[in-house]
Scaffold this motif. Structure first.
Motif, PDB file in Angstrom:
ATOM      1  N   ARG A   1       0.809  -1.217   0.000  1.00  0.00           N
ATOM      2  CA  ARG A   1       0.000   0.000   0.000  1.00  0.00           C
ATOM      3  C   ARG A   1       0.846   1.272   0.000  1.00  0.00           C
ATOM      4  NH1 ARG A   1      -3.834   0.087  -2.474  1.00  0.00           N
ATOM      5  NH2 ARG A   1      -4.828   1.776  -1.302  1.00  0.00           N
ATOM      6  N   ALA A   2       1.969   1.276   0.715  1.00  0.00           N
ATOM      7  CA  ALA A   2       2.824   2.467   0.724  1.00  0.00           C
ATOM      8  C   ALA A   2       3.355   2.750  -0.673  1.00  0.00           C
ATOM      9  CB  ALA A   2       3.975   2.282   1.708  1.00  0.00           C
ATOM     10  N   THR A   3       3.758   1.694  -1.366  1.00  0.00           N
ATOM     11  CA  THR A   3       4.286   1.858  -2.725  1.00  0.00           C
ATOM     12  C   THR A   3       3.201   2.357  -3.677  1.00  0.00           C
ATOM     13  OG1 THR A   3       5.905   0.091  -2.364  1.00  0.00           O
ATOM     14  CG2 THR A   3       5.382   0.660  -4.648  1.00  0.00           C
ATOM     15  N   THR A   4       2.008   1.778  -3.551  1.00  0.00           N
ATOM     16  CA  THR A   4       0.905   2.179  -4.428  1.00  0.00           C
ATOM     17  C   THR A   4       0.545   3.647  -4.247  1.00  0.00           C
ATOM     18  OG1 THR A   4      -0.034  -0.055  -4.432  1.00  0.00           O
ATOM     19  CG2 THR A   4      -1.528   1.771  -4.974  1.00  0.00           C
ATOM     20  N   VAL A   5       0.397   4.084  -2.995  1.00  0.00           N
ATOM     21  CA  VAL A   5      -0.022   5.466  -2.744  1.00  0.00           C
ATOM     22  C   VAL A   5       1.091   6.453  -3.082  1.00  0.00           C
ATOM     23  CG1 VAL A   5      -0.794   7.087  -0.966  1.00  0.00           C
ATOM     24  CG2 VAL A   5      -1.712   4.762  -1.022  1.00  0.00           C
ATOM     25  N   ALA A   6       2.338   6.061  -2.831  1.00  0.00           N
ATOM     26  CA  ALA A   6       3.454   6.929  -3.240  1.00  0.00           C
ATOM     27  C   ALA A   6       3.446   7.101  -4.764  1.00  0.00           C
ATOM     28  CB  ALA A   6       4.778   6.343  -2.771  1.00  0.00           C
ATOM     29  N   GLY A   7       3.121   6.019  -5.463  1.00  0.00           N
ATOM     30  CA  GLY A   7       3.030   6.109  -6.923  1.00  0.00           C
ATOM     31  C   GLY A   7       1.932   7.046  -7.373  1.00  0.00           C
TER      32      GLY A   7
ATOM     33  N   THR B   1      -6.475   6.832   7.588  1.00  0.00           N
ATOM     34  CA  THR B   1      -5.348   7.400   6.861  1.00  0.00           C
ATOM     35  C   THR B   1      -5.101   8.812   7.370  1.00  0.00           C
ATOM     36  OG1 THR B   1      -5.815   6.063   4.916  1.00  0.00           O
ATOM     37  CG2 THR B   1      -4.529   8.087   4.577  1.00  0.00           C
ATOM     38  N   VAL B   2      -3.839   9.119   7.675  1.00  0.00           N
ATOM     39  CA  VAL B   2      -3.504  10.406   8.280  1.00  0.00           C
ATOM     40  C   VAL B   2      -2.271  11.000   7.598  1.00  0.00           C
ATOM     41  CG1 VAL B   2      -4.494   9.843  10.524  1.00  0.00           C
ATOM     42  CG2 VAL B   2      -2.096   9.299  10.073  1.00  0.00           C
ATOM     43  N   VAL B   3      -2.152  12.312   7.707  1.00  0.00           N
ATOM     44  CA  VAL B   3      -0.961  13.024   7.247  1.00  0.00           C
ATOM     45  C   VAL B   3      -0.411  13.782   8.451  1.00  0.00           C
ATOM     46  CG1 VAL B   3       0.026  14.680   5.635  1.00  0.00           C
ATOM     47  CG2 VAL B   3      -1.936  13.268   4.935  1.00  0.00           C
ATOM     48  N   ARG B   4       0.870  13.582   8.751  1.00  0.00           N
ATOM     49  CA  ARG B   4       1.477  14.235   9.904  1.00  0.00           C
ATOM     50  C   ARG B   4       2.674  15.075   9.454  1.00  0.00           C
ATOM     51  NH1 ARG B   4       0.625   8.743  12.642  1.00  0.00           N
ATOM     52  NH2 ARG B   4      -1.285   9.050  13.843  1.00  0.00           N
ATOM     53  N   TYR B   5       2.944  16.135  10.206  1.00  0.00           N
ATOM     54  CA  TYR B   5       4.071  17.012   9.909  1.00  0.00           C
ATOM     55  C   TYR B   5       4.689  17.444  11.224  1.00  0.00           C
ATOM     56  CZ  TYR B   5       0.638  20.610  11.102  1.00  0.00           C
ATOM     57  OH  TYR B   5      -0.302  21.362  11.759  1.00  0.00           O
ATOM     58  N   PRO B   6       6.000  17.724  11.269  1.00  0.00           N
ATOM     59  CA  PRO B   6       6.679  17.990  12.547  1.00  0.00           C
ATOM     60  C   PRO B   6       6.688  19.443  12.998  1.00  0.00           C
ATOM     61  CG  PRO B   6       8.299  17.761  10.809  1.00  0.00           C
ATOM     62  CD  PRO B   6       6.960  17.505  10.170  1.00  0.00           C
TER      63      PRO B   6
ATOM     64  N   THR C   1       5.644  15.556  16.592  1.00  0.00           N
ATOM     65  CA  THR C   1       7.102  15.501  16.604  1.00  0.00           C
ATOM     66  C   THR C   1       7.599  14.070  16.494  1.00  0.00           C
ATOM     67  OG1 THR C   1       7.019  15.532  19.021  1.00  0.00           O
ATOM     68  CG2 THR C   1       7.390  17.629  17.906  1.00  0.00           C
ATOM     69  N   GLY C   2       6.671  13.124  16.292  1.00  0.00           N
ATOM     70  CA  GLY C   2       7.069  11.744  16.069  1.00  0.00           C
ATOM     71  C   GLY C   2       7.504  11.467  14.642  1.00  0.00           C
ATOM     72  N   VAL C   3       7.422  12.484  13.777  1.00  0.00           N
ATOM     73  CA  VAL C   3       7.874  12.341  12.395  1.00  0.00           C
ATOM     74  C   VAL C   3       8.914  13.411  12.104  1.00  0.00           C
ATOM     75  CG1 VAL C   3       5.705  11.317  11.605  1.00  0.00           C
ATOM     76  CG2 VAL C   3       5.976  13.801  11.543  1.00  0.00           C
ATOM     77  N   SER C   4       9.762  13.155  11.134  1.00  0.00           N
ATOM     78  CA  SER C   4      10.833  14.103  10.800  1.00  0.00           C
ATOM     79  C   SER C   4      10.500  14.968   9.591  1.00  0.00           C
ATOM     80  CB  SER C   4      12.138  13.348  10.534  1.00  0.00           C
ATOM     81  OG  SER C   4      11.980  12.403   9.490  1.00  0.00           O
ATOM     82  N   GLY C   5       9.457  14.615   8.877  1.00  0.00           N
ATOM     83  CA  GLY C   5       9.016  15.375   7.719  1.00  0.00           C
ATOM     84  C   GLY C   5       7.569  15.041   7.441  1.00  0.00           C
ATOM     85  N   VAL C   6       7.025  15.578   6.363  1.00  0.00           N
ATOM     86  CA  VAL C   6       5.638  15.265   6.020  1.00  0.00           C
ATOM     87  C   VAL C   6       5.527  13.751   5.788  1.00  0.00           C
ATOM     88  CG1 VAL C   6       3.776  15.638   4.373  1.00  0.00           C
ATOM     89  CG2 VAL C   6       5.267  17.537   5.019  1.00  0.00           C
ATOM     90  N   THR C   7       4.608  13.131   6.523  1.00  0.00           N
ATOM     91  CA  THR C   7       4.465  11.672   6.483  1.00  0.00           C
ATOM     92  C   THR C   7       3.008  11.305   6.306  1.00  0.00           C
ATOM     93  OG1 THR C   7       6.368  11.416   7.960  1.00  0.00           O
ATOM     94  CG2 THR C   7       4.894   9.529   7.729  1.00  0.00           C
ATOM     95  N   LEU C   8       2.724  10.501   5.286  1.00  0.00           N
ATOM     96  CA  LEU C   8       1.383  10.000   5.045  1.00  0.00           C
ATOM     97  C   LEU C   8       1.343   8.538   5.465  1.00  0.00           C
ATOM     98  CD1 LEU C   8      -0.743  10.532   1.823  1.00  0.00           C
ATOM     99  CD2 LEU C   8      -0.709   8.348   3.000  1.00  0.00           C
ATOM    100  N   VAL C   9       0.447   8.218   6.382  1.00  0.00           N
ATOM    101  CA  VAL C   9       0.284   6.832   6.820  1.00  0.00           C
ATOM    102  C   VAL C   9      -1.017   6.297   6.236  1.00  0.00           C
ATOM    103  CG1 VAL C   9       0.131   5.244   8.776  1.00  0.00           C
ATOM    104  CG2 VAL C   9       1.509   7.326   8.973  1.00  0.00           C
TER     105      VAL C   9
END
Length: 567
Positions: free
Chosen positions: A454-460, A483-488, A514-522
């Motif tokens: 799923r990570a590969t598919t959504v990144a694509g 599904t969430v989007v987090r930023y530090p 602050t649990g992520v180092s950059g924009v992160t989509l889970v």
């Protein structure tokens, strides 16, 4: 209303359970003596409660209870210490005295750092009115570090042993200060304790290998590690903590003058082998205080099915009643009683630096006092058994989400308008092809394994939309219901919201962490397949499994197990 001054005086200016503990003689309500294991009713106070602060009660041990424990594992929801903190918060600031006495009370209060973990959860974004909620973790310690604590806790061989956080309760005061929600966590909940550093000697406690009981977090440097553990599990930013041990609790209960409780039959919490709290009451409603209040809050044998769930229900009833009593009891206007209460309350507390003076506690009490009992909701974290322990369920994450999003657990929030929506950063998003985003797979659930790829598919998908720097991180498999989007940091909020908008992920699923180092989509369990995200219907109801109890319920009455009644 702006953020409370309890953040600082000048804010507006700028693995396994503890070993079995030996039985110890304790006084019964009828004046006779019996014995209790240290983790038995009169052996170890601790519990859960909720009303505006926490609670304490213990769990039963001993040969006579072994079979029952195997049938239904213990869930210590200890509530007595909730009483201590409630009194401290609601009353301590009203004791009139001169400057020296004020300083004396300040010196009574013990202070330690708020968070001993490495990662922090960013505070919530203020709403349109600039208001933010307030989260306070209340901790009840079973420390047997002095003669008084030892007498109340029993088990002489555990004197001076590593304390356990046997009461853990999150008190959430809404941003608009209209309502209060309380979530208690069973002491034997299996969690991952993060890496913590002891502030006294610099000792580093490594992160737990796998899951261990949450009450052991207190022994990893102090209450700041319990705070860190809660934040790791819930994603809820914690502003303050208050911790209280056995000592001073009974005398503070006396100072209140009695709290009305109800049983639907005569009860005597004592079995043929001497196990039980010793509580003895006639059918009906009675004011209880002192040792009898302690017995009520620790009673397991005699209430309903004899489980800790029943004990928690009794503790919640007591605390609801206590809050109503404190609001109505005119006898507490006596200066002498207030001074006595102030002494006991300040001496019983350990707090973070944000609550380390009487003034700060008084400011907090003013915040809490404004909430009417009918807007107070007490809950227990939904959980299921794992052997003799428990773990959070999907409903627990639902409960945590409601707290994170400041949604009242009583379901009485006014319908939000556009003006009520959180403020959005003015920082514009970078160009799509310049936004770096990491995509992770969080599709695993308790019932379903990871949906591979799923990570590969959504990144694509993002790359196809022009986000050239979107990459899949397959090294970390997470578990997220949604599904969430987090930023530090604030300078990346615009980028995070741009990513969410491109995939039609709702604004409420974008948060700072602050649990992520950059924009992160889970990619969550709500998007296990397909290339188009469809946000699930929002369910803002408190799960039934949280066993919510309203603070204004005056008709609650404990059901007595027929095996523990008398005539």
């Amino acid at each position: 209303m702006t953020r409370s001054s309890v953040q600082g005086e000048n804010t507006r200016k700028g693995a396994s359970d503890a070993p079995g503990r030996a039985e110890t003689p304790v006084a019964r309500a009828d004046g006779t003596e019996g014995t209790e294991g240290a983790e038995g009713e009169a052996g170890t106070p601790g519990a859960t409660s909720a009303a505006g602060t926490p609670s304490t009660a213990g769990t039963d041990d001993g040969d006579g209870g072994a079979e029952a424990v195997r049938r239904r594992p213990r869930r210590g929801r200890r509530a007595l210490r909730w009483t201590a903190v409630t009194l401290a918060v609601l009353i301590v600031g009203t004791a009139s005295a001169g400057y020296l006495y004020y300083e004396h009370l300040n010196d009574n209060i013990k202070k330690v750092p708020l968070n001993l973990g490495d990662s922090k959860v960013a505070p919530p974004t203020p709403n349109a009115a600039g208001q933010t909620p307030l989260n306070i973790l209340v901790i009840g310690s079973d420390a047997r570090d002095n003669e008084e604590n030892q007498q109340l806790g029993g088990a002489r061989e555990t004197f001076g042993s590593t304390p356990l956080a046997d009461v853990q309760m999150l008190v959430h005061l809404s941003a608009d200060r209209s309502n209060m929600s309380v979530v208690s966590m069973p002491r034997d909940t299996l969690v991952e304790i993060p890496r913590c550093t002891d502030p006294d000697d610099g000792k580093v406690y490594p992160a737990s290998e796998g899951r261990t009981m949450t009450n052991q977090s207190l022994g990893h440097g102090g209450p700041g590690c319990t705070v860190a553990t809660w934040q790791e599990l819930t994603g809820i930013h914690i502003d303050h903590f208050m911790m209280v041990d056995f000592a001073g609790v009974v005398s503070m209960a006396d100072a209140v003058g009695g709290v009305p409780v109800c049983v639907d039959a005569n009860i005597h919490s004592r079995d043929s082998q001497g196990h039980g709290s010793g509580l003895k009451l006639e059918k009906g409603t009675h004011p209880i205080k002192g040792e009898q209040a302690l017995q009520w809050l620790r009673t397991r044998y005699g209430f309903e099915d004899g489980s800790d769930l029943a004990r928690a229900e009794a503790q919640h009833m007591y605390l609801n009643s206590m809050v109503r009593t404190l609001r109505e009891n005119a006898t507490l206007s006596s200066p002498n009683k207030l001074r006595r209460l102030a002494e006991e309350a300040t001496g019983a507390l350990t707090v973070d630096p944000g609550l380390d003076t009487v003034k700060k506690l008084y400011d907090l009490s003013n915040e809490l006092r404004g909430v009417k009992p009918e807007r107070i909701t007490m809950t227990t974290m939904p959980n299921r058994y794992v052997g003799a322990r428990v773990e959070p369920t999907e409903d627990a994450e639902q409960l945590f989400r409601l707290v994170r999003e400041d949604i009242a657990l009583d379901g009485k929030d006014a319908k939000k308008t556009p003006d009520d929506e959180p403020k959005v950063s003015d920082d514009p998003a970078a160009a799509d092809d310049e936004i770096a985003v990491q995509v992770r797979n969080g599709t695993r659930t308790d019932r379903l394994g990871v949906a591979r790829g799923r990570a590969t598919t959504v990144a694509g998908l993002l790359v196809e939309q022009g986000f050239a720097k979107a990459v899949a991180d397959s090294s970390v498999l997470l578990s997220e219901d949604r599904t969430v989007v987090r930023y530090p940091s604030a300078d990346l909020e615009g980028d995070a919201r741009r990513i969410a908008k491109s995939l039609e992920i709702p604004k409420s699923s974008v948060s700072r962490s602050t649990g992520v180092s950059g924009v992160t989509l889970v990619v969550g369990a709500d998007w296990r397949e397909g290339t188009a995200y469809k946000a699930p219907a929002t369910d803002d109801k408190t799960p039934e499994s949280a066993e919510a109890l309203n603070g204004a319920d005056e008709d609650a009455c404990m059901h007595v197990n027929p095996a523990f009644t008398w005539s």
